[in-house]
Design an enzyme around this catalytic site. Structure first.
Site, PDB file in Angstrom:
ATOM      1  N   CYS A  78       0.827  -1.203   0.000  1.00  0.00           N
ATOM      2  CA  CYS A  78       0.000   0.000   0.000  1.00  0.00           C
ATOM      3  C   CYS A  78       0.863   1.256   0.000  1.00  0.00           C
ATOM      4  O   CYS A  78       1.782   1.394   0.816  1.00  0.00           O
ATOM      5  CB  CYS A  78      -0.909   0.009   1.227  1.00  0.00           C
ATOM      6  SG  CYS A  78      -1.961   1.464   1.332  1.00  0.00           S
ATOM      7  N   GLN A 274     -17.968 -11.984  10.915  1.00  0.00           N
ATOM      8  CA  GLN A 274     -16.513 -12.040  10.932  1.00  0.00           C
ATOM      9  C   GLN A 274     -15.943 -11.306   9.715  1.00  0.00           C
ATOM     10  O   GLN A 274     -16.463 -11.410   8.617  1.00  0.00           O
ATOM     11  CB  GLN A 274     -16.035 -13.489  10.957  1.00  0.00           C
ATOM     12  CG  GLN A 274     -16.431 -14.248  12.203  1.00  0.00           C
ATOM     13  CD  GLN A 274     -15.695 -13.784  13.452  1.00  0.00           C
ATOM     14  OE1 GLN A 274     -14.742 -13.005  13.387  1.00  0.00           O
ATOM     15  NE2 GLN A 274     -16.144 -14.257  14.605  1.00  0.00           N
ATOM     16  N   PHE A 303     -22.367 -16.241  23.272  1.00  0.00           N
ATOM     17  CA  PHE A 303     -22.002 -15.127  22.385  1.00  0.00           C
ATOM     18  C   PHE A 303     -22.182 -15.594  20.932  1.00  0.00           C
ATOM     19  O   PHE A 303     -21.290 -15.475  20.104  1.00  0.00           O
ATOM     20  CB  PHE A 303     -20.563 -14.668  22.635  1.00  0.00           C
ATOM     21  CG  PHE A 303     -20.250 -14.373  24.071  1.00  0.00           C
ATOM     22  CD1 PHE A 303     -20.558 -13.128  24.625  1.00  0.00           C
ATOM     23  CD2 PHE A 303     -19.657 -15.322  24.887  1.00  0.00           C
ATOM     24  CE1 PHE A 303     -20.266 -12.857  25.959  1.00  0.00           C
ATOM     25  CE2 PHE A 303     -19.360 -15.061  26.220  1.00  0.00           C
ATOM     26  CZ  PHE A 303     -19.665 -13.823  26.766  1.00  0.00           C
ATOM     27  N   GLU A 324     -27.162 -15.266  23.192  1.00  0.00           N
ATOM     28  CA  GLU A 324     -26.602 -14.025  22.653  1.00  0.00           C
ATOM     29  C   GLU A 324     -27.293 -12.858  23.346  1.00  0.00           C
ATOM     30  O   GLU A 324     -28.482 -12.948  23.690  1.00  0.00           O
ATOM     31  CB  GLU A 324     -26.824 -13.981  21.137  1.00  0.00           C
ATOM     32  CG  GLU A 324     -26.674 -12.631  20.472  1.00  0.00           C
ATOM     33  CD  GLU A 324     -25.287 -12.038  20.616  1.00  0.00           C
ATOM     34  OE1 GLU A 324     -25.197 -10.826  20.872  1.00  0.00           O
ATOM     35  OE2 GLU A 324     -24.299 -12.777  20.472  1.00  0.00           O
ATOM     36  N   ASP A 372     -17.428 -17.477  21.845  1.00  0.00           N
ATOM     37  CA  ASP A 372     -16.768 -16.520  20.957  1.00  0.00           C
ATOM     38  C   ASP A 372     -17.067 -15.110  21.473  1.00  0.00           C
ATOM     39  O   ASP A 372     -17.814 -14.355  20.852  1.00  0.00           O
ATOM     40  CB  ASP A 372     -17.282 -16.714  19.527  1.00  0.00           C
ATOM     41  CG  ASP A 372     -16.545 -15.847  18.510  1.00  0.00           C
ATOM     42  OD1 ASP A 372     -15.485 -15.281  18.858  1.00  0.00           O
ATOM     43  OD2 ASP A 372     -17.041 -15.713  17.372  1.00  0.00           O
ATOM     44  N   CYS A 398     -10.701 -12.766  20.426  1.00  0.00           N
ATOM     45  CA  CYS A 398     -10.160 -11.657  19.644  1.00  0.00           C
ATOM     46  C   CYS A 398      -9.201 -10.804  20.468  1.00  0.00           C
ATOM     47  O   CYS A 398      -8.845  -9.702  20.059  1.00  0.00           O
ATOM     48  CB  CYS A 398     -11.283 -10.798  19.063  1.00  0.00           C
ATOM     49  SG  CYS A 398     -12.392 -10.094  20.296  1.00  0.00           S
TER      50      CYS A 398
END
Length: 443
Positions: A78, A274, A303, A324, A372, A398
């Site tokens: 880039c 995702q 989740f 959830e 998750d 994450c």
């Protein structure tokens, strides 16, 4: 000399040998006992740096000159790398990026959780360019810079970078940043349009324009023509997320396919999906394999979102119970279960950061658990997970630090063993680390 004059004095440059990468992907070395963090450097390099921030125990610095380069260094693809804050690792080759992320995970597990996996999983990898199907692009009308800017924030600054393309966004959007800027330049509300949300499905791309003033009829016609020209579905968001609506009545429904599981999952432009479609598919396959789901198993998924894991899980398990916290996502999960003929899914709404003690699913025995969670992790649910008696847990994360914290609890307090852990390269060229860990009940 006054304090103001001292602040304006140019920072003295220095030379540092880079020994490691910090969690934000800046090279780190030591000079006179003080840590020096230098952007765009790699371990094994010697660099001339200029301090940008000085503290008692460390300095942050920019790279002035590279005296010796690592053999893991590559030329960034880039043209905006170093200015745009979207990527931090384009100067490192693929293997170097993966090594960095794997080490971040293992270091966190050892340092924070005091645990080590029996087996380190091979990194999950897929496309490295044009992969990003979700993004929030900043928009700013700046006449002094020629008009509207569309893109990510500058590195270390609140300003929007002047970009003409983005190499990690899906190509249909990443190559159209100047076209988007020209579109907004021609709108009457160009100074009242702060962001664009990108949501790419398998067959369509939605652009959600946040509008602080009502677009005129001419604005709407211009937006409509832009969408037709580049095959974008245009949405407007005048208020909160509940106000998002398509510009045209014939906007196609958004979905992505999981061919290995004969599944098609529908979502709305503001739903969480995702970022990387290829890694997502590999993640699902690996998670279900590591869970070792059999036809008689009852699986609890926490989740659970809109059904990304649960529909594939339902193809293998006797029953899948999903939980959830967001009502809209649970509605989508139920709809996706129905569309995919997964009548063995039972979906619940609950705040998993304040677990409801009277919820029936909290007291049912299950065989497998898949979680998750967001960056904050799943600390509030660990006791409830252990109480289910689940023999095996797969944890998709994450954020390595919160995974490590929770791993330490599952191992040290609840009698699980960390059998596997490894990274998933969901965000190539960034410092973001996604990972997967497997816990098996001891005894």
């Amino acid at each position: 000399m006054s304090r103001r004059q001292r602040r304006r004095k140019p920072a003295e440059r220095g030379v540092v040998d880079i020994a490691d990468l910090a969690s934000n992907a800046r090279g780190v070395g030591h000079v006179d006992g003080k840590a020096v963090f230098v952007a765009d450097t790699l371990p094994g390099e010697r660099a001339l740096y200029r301090p940008t921030k000085r503290k008692k125990s460390y300095e942050e610095a920019s790279l002035e000159t590279l005296f010796s380069a690592s053999d893991k260094r590559v030329t960034p693809r880039c043209a905006h790398f170093g200015v745009c804050g979207g990527c931090a690792l384009q100067h490192a080759g693929e293997h170097a990026q993966l090594e960095f992320k794997q080490q971040q995970l293992l270091d966190a597990l050892e340092r924070v959780g005091k645990v080590t996996p029996d087996t380190v999983l091979a990194p999950l990898v897929d496309a490295r360019w044009g992969y990003r199907r979700r993004a929030r692009l900043g928009v700013k009308y700046v006449p002094k810079k020629g008009g509207t800017l569309v893109g990510f924030r500058e590195r270390g600054a609140p300003f929007i970078a002047l970009l003409d393309r983005c190499e990690v966004l899906v190509e249909s959007v990443g190559t159209r940043l100047t076209d988007l800027a020209e579109l907004i330049d021609g709108l009457s509300i160009r100074e009242r349009l702060p962001q664009i949300e990108v949501a790419a499905a398998d067959h369509a791309v939605a652009l959600v324009f946040r509008v602080l003033d009502e677009p005129t009829a001419a604005d709407r016609e211009r937006l409509h023509a832009f969408g037709a020209r580049f095959d974008f579905s245009i949405y407007l968001q005048p208020g909160n997320e509940d106000t998002i609506a398509p510009l045209d009545d014939d906007a196609p429904a958004l979905y992505y396919d999981l061919p290995a599981w004969n599944a098609r999952l529908y979502f709305k432009p503001n739903d969480f999906v995702q970022i990387h479609a290829g890694i997502n598919a590999r993640m699902i396959d690996q998670a279900i394999e590591l869970l070792d789901v059999q036809g008689h198993h009852r699986v609890l998924e926490l989740f659970s979102g809109l059904g990304n894991f649960s529909v594939p899980l339902a193809r293998k398990a006797q029953r899948v119970v999903t939980v959830e916290g967001e009502n809209g996502l649970v509605e989508r999960a139920r709809d996706n279960a129905r569309r995919n003929g997964a009548d063995n899914i039972e979906a619940h709404v609950a705040n998993l950061f304040e677990p409801p003690a009277d919820a029936p699913w909290m007291h049912e025995k299950v065989d497998r658990v898949l979680i998750d969670p967001p960056r904050s992790g799943a600390a509030e649910m660990l006791g409830a997970i252990a109480a289910t008696g689940a023999e095996r847990i797969v944890y998709c994360s994450c954020h390595p630090a919160t995974l490590a914290r929770d791993a330490g609890e599952l191992v040290g307090q609840y009698g699980y063993r960390l059998t596997h852990a490894g990274v998933m390269d969901m965000f190539p060229h960034t410092a973001h680390v996604e990972s997967m860990a497997v816990f098996v009940k001891e005894g």
